[in-house]
Design an enzyme around this catalytic site. Structure first.
Site, short mmCIF file in Angstrom:
data_model
loop_
_atom_site.label_atom_id
_atom_site.label_comp_id
_atom_site.label_asym_id
_atom_site.label_seq_id
_atom_site.Cartn_x
_atom_site.Cartn_y
_atom_site.Cartn_z
N ASN A 7 -32.77 30.56 -68.75
CA ASN A 7 -32.12 29.28 -68.51
C ASN A 7 -31.84 29.20 -67.01
OD1 ASN A 7 -30.36 27.13 -68.37
ND2 ASN A 7 -29.09 27.77 -70.12
N ARG A 93 -35.39 27.07 -71.08
CA ARG A 93 -34.77 25.75 -71.01
C ARG A 93 -35.48 25.00 -69.89
NH1 ARG A 93 -29.90 24.30 -67.51
NH2 ARG A 93 -29.46 22.16 -68.09
N HIS A 182 -28.29 17.89 -71.74
CA HIS A 182 -27.48 18.74 -72.62
C HIS A 182 -27.95 18.66 -74.06
CE1 HIS A 182 -23.65 18.44 -69.89
NE2 HIS A 182 -24.36 19.50 -69.57
N LEU A 211 -18.08 19.23 -73.03
CA LEU A 211 -17.21 19.11 -71.86
C LEU A 211 -17.17 20.44 -71.12
CD1 LEU A 211 -14.19 17.32 -73.63
CD2 LEU A 211 -16.21 16.27 -72.56
N GLY A 214 -20.48 20.28 -66.23
CA GLY A 214 -21.18 19.03 -66.52
C GLY A 214 -20.66 18.55 -67.85
N ARG A 243 -19.13 15.64 -60.30
CA ARG A 243 -19.92 14.41 -60.42
C ARG A 243 -19.04 13.26 -60.88
NH1 ARG A 243 -24.49 16.85 -64.18
NH2 ARG A 243 -23.71 18.90 -63.65
N GLU A 386 -26.44 27.56 -76.31
CA GLU A 386 -27.75 27.00 -76.00
C GLU A 386 -28.84 28.07 -76.06
OE1 GLU A 386 -27.47 23.67 -72.75
OE2 GLU A 386 -25.79 25.04 -72.52
P1 AMP Z 1 -18.77 25.39 -68.71
O1 AMP Z 1 -19.50 24.59 -67.66
O2 AMP Z 1 -19.10 24.98 -70.10
O3 AMP Z 1 -18.85 26.87 -68.49
O4 AMP Z 1 -17.20 25.03 -68.52
C1 AMP Z 1 -16.52 25.26 -67.32
C2 AMP Z 1 -15.18 24.54 -67.37
O5 AMP Z 1 -14.43 25.01 -68.51
C3 AMP Z 1 -14.32 24.80 -66.13
O6 AMP Z 1 -13.73 23.58 -65.72
C4 AMP Z 1 -13.27 25.73 -66.67
O7 AMP Z 1 -12.05 25.63 -65.97
C5 AMP Z 1 -13.10 25.21 -68.09
N1 AMP Z 1 -12.39 26.18 -68.93
C6 AMP Z 1 -12.81 27.40 -69.33
N2 AMP Z 1 -11.83 28.03 -70.03
C7 AMP Z 1 -10.76 27.19 -70.07
C8 AMP Z 1 -9.44 27.25 -70.62
N3 AMP Z 1 -9.03 28.30 -71.29
N4 AMP Z 1 -8.64 26.16 -70.47
C9 AMP Z 1 -9.06 25.09 -69.78
N5 AMP Z 1 -10.29 24.97 -69.23
C10 AMP Z 1 -11.14 26.00 -69.37
#
Ligand code: AMP
Length: 399
Positions: A7, A93, A182, A211, A214, A243, A386
């Site tokens: 990926n 990916r 996504h 969420l 991205g 973004r 993923e």
């Molecule tokens: P990802 O791109 O899916 O890895 O998500 C990253 C986002 O998830 C970042 O903004 C992190 O701060 C948020 N995140 C991860 N763990 C937590 C948590 N325990 N509480 C709040 N936000 C989180």
């Protein structure tokens, strides 16, 4: 035999190695900061003693070819995959499949040529995905490879939802339309939710919210994606880490006229300096939530703008679907940020979405239900995976 999943992002390579039998994980890792002065290599793998971890900082990892060499060398050194003939297949990916690819596809020279042609639509991503495929072709030409496209799941979106109200010739001649991204994650969590609810996927009406750094939403009607928030590029839709998401395009004309902003500055502004970071200087939801709780006004504002945009998309997708069986949160924020889930669902009780605050506080690595008993629509937290979805698709195609 093993299945390797790659990926590649613009400056990173995430990988996971699975046993073909049962798709259990043998190793997973990240080679990051590719092209920067100091690179990062991190791998977790199984050896005779259980889980081992290896992390090192490396002098400049030049490019993705270099990163793949490092990954292969690690596999040998750690005896995770001492012989490449143990590879049964490689899944990649690939960010943009345009209108050419509606489903995961076995890579052939013709397929590779098509993916090359789509590079103008994803100039930062498709070239590094192509590099991954080409390096594997050179090293182990006999191993079948599968391209799993981020856009493919959204190819079912109907014309009235994927077309912009622009001259039709821009679609016909320049391929300007909504593609959505996504897709692997939206597909994985919606299928996992159907299985969890014991409902045939073809009967499921749901809204998925991916969420993370991205972020995107998708409306899925009877197992078919009918709309999604990301558009021609991953810039449209929800507010993201850096973004902006939805925007009045006339803001750009204004900035050109008033301060002479050029195209590259606009690109950086909207992709790298906007979103949560633009509003409060921080793009990490964990830090933002803590700062907001401590009374930091900008952090609180960023948090509310983020949640408000999600709420608007939930409302519009409920209208698109005429009601939903379930709403799914996933991604780093969706899976973990209790306060984000609570804030974007507040006041939606009349639309059939009532959160149970206690259940919302629970933590689990498995699927979690967080709606109250009276909520007609289920609200689920579904951890996305993923790489596992790509491994499944790869296995399905290589047989
Ligand atoms: P990802 O791109 O899916 O890895 O998500 C990253 C986002 O998830 C970042 O903004 C992190 O701060 C948020 N995140 C991860 N763990 C937590 C948590 N325990 N509480 C709040 N936000 C989180």
């Amino acid at each position: 035999m093993k299945i390797l999943v790659m990926n590649s992002g613009s400056s990173s390579l995430k990988f996971q190695l699975f046993n073909k039998e049962g798709l259990t994980v043998v190793a997973s890792g990240l080679i990051g900061a590719i092209g920067e002065p100091l690179g990062l290599v991190s791998i977790r793998y199984l050896d005779g003693k259980g889980h081992e971890q290896h992390i090192e900082l490396k002098d400049r990892i030049v490019d993705h070819r270099d990163a793949i060499e490092i990954m292969m060398k690690l596999f040998q050194e750690k005896q995770i995959l001492s012989d490449v003939t143990q590879l049964a297949g490689v899944g990649h990916r690939v960010v943009h499949g345009g209108e050419a690819f509606h489903e995961p596809t076995l890579v052939t020279n013709d397929v590779l040529t098509e993916i090359h042609k789509l590079t103008p639509l994803a100039p930062l991503h498709n070239p590094v995905n192509i590099t991954g495929i080409e390096v594997v072709m050179e090293k182990v030409p006999c191993v079948p490879q599968v391209a799993v496209f981020d856009t493919a799941f959204h190819q079912s979106i109907p014309e009235h939802a994927y077309l912009y109200a622009l001259p039709y010739s821009l679609y016909k001649e320049q391929r300007v339309r909504r593609y959505g991204f996504h897709g692997t994650s939206h597909a994985f969590v919606s299928k996992a939710a159907a299985e969890y609810l014991g409902k045939p996927y073809e009967d499921l009406k749901c809204i998925t919210l991916h969420l993370g750094n991205g972020a995107s939403a998708a409306a899925i009607d009877h197992g078919i994606c009918v709309d999604t928030s990301m558009g021609f590029t991953p810039l449209e839709g929800l507010v993201m880490g850096t973004r902006c998401g939805d925007l009045d395009p006339a803001i750009l004309f204004y900035l050109v006229r008033e301060i002479g902003m050029d195209i590259n500055e606009m690109d950086t502004l909207l992709n790298k300096k906007s979103g949560l970071k633009g509003i409060c200087g921080n793009n990490d939801m964990r830090s933002i939530s803590k700062l907001a709780e401590a009374g930091d006004r900008q952090a609180l504002l960023a948090f509310h703008i983020f949640c408000y945009r999600i709420k608007k998309y939930i409302g519009s997708y409920l209208a698109v679907l005429g009601g939903a069986d379930c709403l799914i949160f996933t991604g780093g924020i969706g899976e973990n940020a209790v306060s984000v889930r609570a804030t974007c669902l507040a006041g939606l009780e009349n639309l059939g979405l009532t959160l149970d605050p206690q259940k919302n506080n629970n933590r689990s690595d498995a699927i979690m239900e967080i709606q109250s008993d009276s909520s007609p629509c289920k609200i689920l937290v579904v951890p996305t995976n993923e790489e596992l979805e790509i491994a499944h698709q790869t296995l399905a195609l290589i047989g």
